[in-house]
Design a protein around this motif. Structure first.
Motif, PDB file in Angstrom:
ATOM      1  N   UNK A 240       0.807  -1.216   0.000  1.00  0.00           N
ATOM      2  CA  UNK A 240       0.000   0.000   0.000  1.00  0.00           C
ATOM      3  C   UNK A 240       0.836   1.260   0.000  1.00  0.00           C
ATOM      4  N   UNK A 241       1.800   1.330   0.847  1.00  0.00           N
ATOM      5  CA  UNK A 241       2.376   2.658   1.025  1.00  0.00           C
ATOM      6  C   UNK A 241       3.822   2.765   0.536  1.00  0.00           C
ATOM      7  N   UNK A 243       5.286   2.071  -2.026  1.00  0.00           N
ATOM      8  CA  UNK A 243       5.519   2.541  -3.381  1.00  0.00           C
ATOM      9  C   UNK A 243       5.433   4.036  -3.478  1.00  0.00           C
ATOM     10  N   UNK A 244       4.927   4.614  -2.446  1.00  0.00           N
ATOM     11  CA  UNK A 244       4.789   6.064  -2.498  1.00  0.00           C
ATOM     12  C   UNK A 244       6.081   6.793  -2.220  1.00  0.00           C
ATOM     13  N   UNK A 246       8.785   7.302  -3.686  1.00  0.00           N
ATOM     14  CA  UNK A 246       9.285   8.183  -4.727  1.00  0.00           C
ATOM     15  C   UNK A 246       8.429   9.433  -4.854  1.00  0.00           C
ATOM     16  N   UNK A 247       7.120   9.200  -4.879  1.00  0.00           N
ATOM     17  CA  UNK A 247       6.229  10.355  -5.003  1.00  0.00           C
ATOM     18  C   UNK A 247       6.366  11.269  -3.798  1.00  0.00           C
ATOM     19  N   UNK A 248       6.510  10.662  -2.640  1.00  0.00           N
ATOM     20  CA  UNK A 248       6.619  11.486  -1.434  1.00  0.00           C
ATOM     21  C   UNK A 248       7.869  12.348  -1.486  1.00  0.00           C
ATOM     22  N   UNK A 250       9.325  13.529  -4.138  1.00  0.00           N
ATOM     23  CA  UNK A 250       9.133  14.651  -5.056  1.00  0.00           C
ATOM     24  C   UNK A 250       8.298  15.726  -4.406  1.00  0.00           C
ATOM     25  N   UNK A 251       7.256  15.273  -3.733  1.00  0.00           N
ATOM     26  CA  UNK A 251       6.366  16.244  -3.091  1.00  0.00           C
ATOM     27  C   UNK A 251       7.125  17.055  -2.065  1.00  0.00           C
ATOM     28  N   UNK A 255       7.348  21.039  -1.924  1.00  0.00           N
ATOM     29  CA  UNK A 255       6.870  21.830  -0.785  1.00  0.00           C
ATOM     30  C   UNK A 255       7.985  22.747  -0.296  1.00  0.00           C
TER      31      UNK A 255
ATOM     32  N   UNK B  22      -3.549  10.643   0.435  1.00  0.00           N
ATOM     33  CA  UNK B  22      -3.021   9.576  -0.409  1.00  0.00           C
ATOM     34  C   UNK B  22      -4.216   8.876  -1.040  1.00  0.00           C
ATOM     35  N   UNK B  68       4.619  15.341 -12.338  1.00  0.00           N
ATOM     36  CA  UNK B  68       4.149  16.234 -11.295  1.00  0.00           C
ATOM     37  C   UNK B  68       3.123  17.177 -11.870  1.00  0.00           C
ATOM     38  N   UNK B  80       0.301  17.583  -6.927  1.00  0.00           N
ATOM     39  CA  UNK B  80      -0.072  16.181  -7.092  1.00  0.00           C
ATOM     40  C   UNK B  80       1.125  15.443  -7.675  1.00  0.00           C
ATOM     41  N   UNK B  81       1.545  14.394  -6.987  1.00  0.00           N
ATOM     42  CA  UNK B  81       2.640  13.580  -7.497  1.00  0.00           C
ATOM     43  C   UNK B  81       2.082  12.194  -7.812  1.00  0.00           C
ATOM     44  N   UNK B  82       1.941  11.833  -9.072  1.00  0.00           N
ATOM     45  CA  UNK B  82       1.395  10.517  -9.395  1.00  0.00           C
ATOM     46  C   UNK B  82       2.481   9.457  -9.355  1.00  0.00           C
ATOM     47  N   UNK B  83       2.083   8.275  -8.916  1.00  0.00           N
ATOM     48  CA  UNK B  83       2.994   7.149  -8.923  1.00  0.00           C
ATOM     49  C   UNK B  83       2.329   6.066  -9.736  1.00  0.00           C
ATOM     50  N   UNK B  85       0.749   3.230  -8.835  1.00  0.00           N
ATOM     51  CA  UNK B  85      -0.575   2.809  -8.379  1.00  0.00           C
ATOM     52  C   UNK B  85      -1.246   3.800  -7.452  1.00  0.00           C
ATOM     53  N   UNK B  86      -0.528   4.811  -7.074  1.00  0.00           N
ATOM     54  CA  UNK B  86      -1.095   5.754  -6.097  1.00  0.00           C
ATOM     55  C   UNK B  86      -0.798   7.163  -6.538  1.00  0.00           C
ATOM     56  N   UNK B  87      -1.469   8.081  -5.909  1.00  0.00           N
ATOM     57  CA  UNK B  87      -0.968   9.436  -6.022  1.00  0.00           C
ATOM     58  C   UNK B  87      -1.182  10.211  -4.736  1.00  0.00           C
ATOM     59  N   UNK B  88      -0.285  11.171  -4.589  1.00  0.00           N
ATOM     60  CA  UNK B  88      -0.165  11.914  -3.349  1.00  0.00           C
ATOM     61  C   UNK B  88      -0.564  13.356  -3.623  1.00  0.00           C
ATOM     62  N   UNK B  89      -1.447  13.855  -2.802  1.00  0.00           N
ATOM     63  CA  UNK B  89      -1.900  15.241  -2.976  1.00  0.00           C
ATOM     64  C   UNK B  89      -1.498  16.036  -1.736  1.00  0.00           C
ATOM     65  N   UNK B  90      -0.910  17.167  -1.966  1.00  0.00           N
ATOM     66  CA  UNK B  90      -0.534  18.038  -0.850  1.00  0.00           C
ATOM     67  C   UNK B  90      -1.105  19.410  -1.125  1.00  0.00           C
TER      68      UNK B  90
END
Lengths: 573, 96
Positions: A240-241, A243-244, A246-248, A250-251, A255, B22, B68, B80-83, B85-90
């Motif tokens: 679940x988490x 894999x995030x 990489x995205x985290x 970047x975010x 920020x 998330x 991004x 928004x950072x897409x991955x 299977x998921x994406x993260x929104x801040x």
């Protein structure tokens, strides 16, 4: 009345004929009649006087002149019904030709008879047959005749007529029909964009490669399979988490960019208008403050920029309290994310110096306070160094003051050189999984030490720098205030020795542009610039406090910066 | 697992960050620091926008992919950072 006996002429008076053309037969008959009538009337006229002319009521009324008119009638043998202008197509000439001779025969009556000549073939046959029949069927004739008569009678009997009909039994009809179950239906819709097709092909390629690999290495796979299974299980559990990550990352950077937007702008474009007025004092704008919680209590001992990624730099943390053996850390920060380090490594003792390999920017050599050197590989996720020198493998007996990477040696093994407080300059080579050390040179003891102790008490080396062009030349600075120029290939003696400072030389560096110039700074408040061919310094700068570090500007051969113990940094040109 | 959690905490403590969400590949929010209503709203709308944006990038060049997406509005900024299977929104408020 006299009738002129002209052949072919018929007087219209006597003519019962109409003037219209009539069949010639009739005319001929008519003529005969006339002649007969003429003879008859001639004869009759003799004994019967005055026979009046009988006129039929529908006869044309003609005048005398017209009656006396002589009309010629010609009797021909022509068939009046025969066509007179028959035209046939002549292929020879290629045009229609009239046919002159037309068949004039007119057939009035035709009858095909069934009479056969007695003596012809057919006649004889028939006569023979008849003879046979008369002999054989004499008796039957009567019956046949009777039956024929009866049949004839039945057919013609209209009063006793009976009609009977019958019908076969009709089976009662039944309708049977069957219907198959309709196949289960499901709605399917999908989009086929160019990128979906591309994705599919990429996956297909991967699958094929995997199957190829499986075929090739099936023997070793047994062990690998077990580990793979474990990994797969772990993946499915924690999918679940993780894999995030990489995205985290970047975010986080984004920020931070937002927060420190102004700082980033200053970093790029800072131009202080006040520079023109100030004269000697310039401004040094502090941009970022990088802090890490767990690094509290540790002092920064070393810094190194990554040559490949310009925003990444390494920080070595340790302690300057030489009496305490504390832990150390190696941190990597990037300017894109100033709030948290990118890589964190814990070391067993304080880090004294850090160097990053020029080409392979993931190899980091670290010199530790306890004399060990370690090499970390940034690409690997582990917290442990890839190579570590231990007491048995020739680690230094004193703190490692400086490490520097070298070019790969002849066997293309990476190697680096370290200098430490125990006075040895050692070259370490990374051979497979081990660090192999080679002593290059030993720093000679100072004059103050009595001769018999020279081998035991060593002078500590404090700084090491390699020449930019001729990288076998290096400079070693010692605590005794001397700078030695040595060569990697001579292991027993130094090429030159310079009496640099009265106290410890804290840093020595070659000039990046000028091949003969180097700079040194020491705790005796002085910064000296030397030419390697001359024994005495070219320039000497005296600063008010002990100078701890000096560095050349990378863009100019005449500018250097120095920092002093009072926390000031100076640029000199 | 722990790494990501730590990153999330740090993000949450950064200056100006209002919320983190998330969302999984189907558009269902998994974790959020905002209240339920806002989370659902953000997740639903942004999911569609993300699909569209990704489609645009990949249509032009299939080897390219979206890394991004940032939407800056008067009041705040949505990142928004897409991955895979998921994406993260801040959601952050960039100005002080």
């Amino acid at each position: 009345m006299s009738v002129p006996h002209k052949v072919g002429t018929v007087k219209s008076k006597q003519a019962t004929n109409v003037k219209a053309p009539v069949a010639k037969v009739v005319k001929a008959a008519g003529k005969k009649k006339d002649e007969e009538e003429a003879t008859d009337t001639a004869e009759g006229e003799e004994w019967m006087p005055g026979k009046t002319l009988v006129k039929p009521p529908d006869q044309l009324d003609l005048t005398e002149e017209e009656l006396n008119e002589e009309i010629t009638r010609v009797l021909t043998a022509n068939n009046p019904n025969a066509p007179q202008n028959v035209v046939r197509y002549g292929f020879k000439e290629g045009c229609y030709k009239p046919i002159i001779f037309v068949d004039q025969m007119a057939i009035h009556f035709e009858l095909e008879g069934n009479l056969v000549h007695k003596e012809s073939d057919e006649g004889r046959r028939l006569m023979a047959k008849q003879a046979e029949r008369e002999e054989g069927t004499g008796a039957e004739k009567l019956d046949n005749v009777a039956k024929a008569g009866e049949k004839e009678r039945k057919l013609t009997n209209q009063f006793n007529f009976n009609e009977r009909a019958s019908q076969t039994l009709n089976n009662p009809p039944r309708d049977i029909s069957c219907q198959t179950e309709p196949p289960p239906r499901a709605n399917f819709s999908a989009t086929a964009n160019q990128w979906e097709i591309y994705d599919f092909y990429v996956e297909e390629l991967k699958r094929r490669e995997k199957s190829k690999e499986k075929q090739e290495g099936q023997v070793l796979n047994k062990e690998e399979d077990k580990s793979k299974k474990k990994i797969i299980q772990a993946e499915t559990q924690s999918d679940d988490i993780t894999q995030l990550a990489h995205a985290a990352k970047i975010i986080e950077r984004m920020v931070n960019q937002n927060i420190f937007d102004e700082v980033a702008q200053d970093f790029m474009y800072f131009e202080d208008a006040a520079d023109e007025f100030r004269g000697e004092k310039g401004t040094l704008l502090p941009l970022w403050k990088l802090q890490y919680d767990k690094a509290k209590g540790l002092s920064v001992t070393a810094l190194c920029w990554n040559p490949k990624y310009n925003d990444l730099f390494a920080v070595g943390l340790g302690s300057y309290e030489f009496t305490q053996e504390e832990r150390g850390m190696l941190l990597f920060y990037t300017l894109k994310n100033s709030s948290y380090p990118e890589f964190i490594f814990n070391t067993t003792s304080g880090v004294m110096c850090v160097d990053i390999h020029e080409q392979l920017s993931y190899l980091v050599a670290v010199g530790l306070h306890d004399g060990c050197v370690a090499v970390y590989n940034l690409k690997k996720k582990s917290d442990q160094p890839v190579y570590n020198s231990t007491a048995s493998s020739g680690k230094h007996r004193g703190a490692v003051m400086q490490v520097k990477w070298q070019k790969d040696d002849l066997d293309s093994n990476h190697n680096f050189i370290s200098v430490s407080a125990d006075g040895r300059v050692v070259s370490w080579t990374l051979v497979k999984h081990e660090l192999v050390f080679t002593d290059i040179i030993k720093l000679p003891a100072t004059d103050k030490v009595p001769d018999d102790l020279k081998d035991v008490i060593a002078t500590a080396g404090t700084s090491l720098d390699f020449h930019k062009q001729k990288d076998y030349h290096f400079l070693v600075a010692t605590e005794a205030g001397k700078i030695h120029k040595g060569s990697k290939y001579y292991s027993s003696k130094f090429l030159e020795t310079y009496d640099a400072h009265f106290m410890t030389v804290s840093r020595v560096r070659w000039n990046p542009f000028h091949p003969n110039v180097f700079i040194s700074c020491g705790w005796d408040w002085m910064v000296k610039i030397w030419d390697q061919t001359i024994k005495s310094p070219i320039f000497t700068f005296e600063l008010k406090t002990s100078v701890t570090d000096v560095a050349w500007a990378p863009y100019s051969s005449t500018i250097f910066a120095a920092i002093t113990n009072d926390g000031k940094s100076r640029d000199h040109a | 697992m722990a790494e990501v959690d730590e990153t999330m905490k740090r993000l949450q403590n950064q200056k100006g960050v209002q919320g983190i969400i998330i969302v999984n590949a189907e558009g269902i929010p998994i974790k959020s620091t905002l209240d339920n209503a806002s989370t659902v709203q953000y997740a639903g709308n942004i999911h569609q926008l993300l699909m569209k944006a990704r489609g645009i990038v990949r249509d032009i060049d299939p080897q390219n992919d979206l890394t991004f997406l940032r939407i800056r509005s008067k009041k705040n900024e949505v990142m928004i950072a897409p991955d895979k299977d998921y994406f993260l929104i801040v959601i952050q408020n960039p100005t002080e």
